[in-house]
Design a protein around this motif. Structure first.
Motif, PDB file in Angstrom:
ATOM      1  N   GLU A 134       8.139   2.821   2.302  1.00  0.00           N
ATOM      2  CA  GLU A 134       8.728   1.987   3.349  1.00  0.00           C
ATOM      3  C   GLU A 134       9.042   2.799   4.603  1.00  0.00           C
ATOM      4  N   ALA A 135       9.406   4.069   4.397  1.00  0.00           N
ATOM      5  CA  ALA A 135       9.732   4.940   5.522  1.00  0.00           C
ATOM      6  C   ALA A 135       8.474   5.466   6.215  1.00  0.00           C
ATOM      7  N   GLY A 136       7.318   5.226   5.602  1.00  0.00           N
ATOM      8  CA  GLY A 136       6.068   5.639   6.215  1.00  0.00           C
ATOM      9  C   GLY A 136       5.553   6.989   5.755  1.00  0.00           C
ATOM     10  N   ASP A 137       6.212   7.603   4.780  1.00  0.00           N
ATOM     11  CA  ASP A 137       5.768   8.891   4.254  1.00  0.00           C
ATOM     12  C   ASP A 137       4.784   8.648   3.107  1.00  0.00           C
ATOM     13  N   VAL A 138       3.563   8.283   3.477  1.00  0.00           N
ATOM     14  CA  VAL A 138       2.544   7.893   2.506  1.00  0.00           C
ATOM     15  C   VAL A 138       2.193   9.045   1.567  1.00  0.00           C
ATOM     16  N   LYS A 139       2.089  10.241   2.111  1.00  0.00           N
ATOM     17  CA  LYS A 139       1.696  11.393   1.286  1.00  0.00           C
ATOM     18  C   LYS A 139       2.711  11.650   0.177  1.00  0.00           C
ATOM     19  N   ARG A 140       3.973  11.737   0.538  1.00  0.00           N
ATOM     20  CA  ARG A 140       5.014  12.018  -0.459  1.00  0.00           C
ATOM     21  C   ARG A 140       5.186  10.830  -1.414  1.00  0.00           C
ATOM     22  N   MET A 177       1.474  -0.033  -0.700  1.00  0.00           N
ATOM     23  CA  MET A 177       1.515   1.072   0.244  1.00  0.00           C
ATOM     24  C   MET A 177       0.127   1.362   0.816  1.00  0.00           C
ATOM     25  N   TYR A 178      -0.875   1.396  -0.043  1.00  0.00           N
ATOM     26  CA  TYR A 178      -2.241   1.638   0.423  1.00  0.00           C
ATOM     27  C   TYR A 178      -2.675   0.537   1.386  1.00  0.00           C
ATOM     28  N   SER A 179      -2.313  -0.688   1.083  1.00  0.00           N
ATOM     29  CA  SER A 179      -2.674  -1.804   1.942  1.00  0.00           C
ATOM     30  C   SER A 179      -2.047  -1.652   3.329  1.00  0.00           C
ATOM     31  N   ARG A 180      -0.759  -1.329   3.376  1.00  0.00           N
ATOM     32  CA  ARG A 180      -0.076  -1.128   4.656  1.00  0.00           C
ATOM     33  C   ARG A 180      -0.658   0.042   5.430  1.00  0.00           C
TER      34      ARG A 180
END
Length: 65
Positions: A12-18, A43-46
């Protein structure tokens, strides 16, 4: 459970990697965790990662049977 919440929060915070790292750790312990697969798919979709989102959705459908 806490790891799943952390992964979702990071996503939700945008830290896709972590978030990906944390959610994959959840799945290493329990590959059948539907909530973790759903969180990854969302998350992958966003993030615009359509192929990975599709793969996770297909896993979710397989787990529901």
């Amino acid at each position: 459970m806490a790891q799943l919440a952390l992964g979702r929060s990071l996503a939700e915070a945008g830290d896709v990697k972590r978030a990906t790292e944390v959610l994959n750790q959840v799945l290493q312990r329990d590959p059948q965790d539907l909530e973790a697969h759903m969180a990854l798919a969302a998350m992958y979709s966003r993030a615009g990662r359509r192929e990975e989102a599709y793969r996770e959705r297909m896993v979710c459908l397989g787990l529901q049977k």
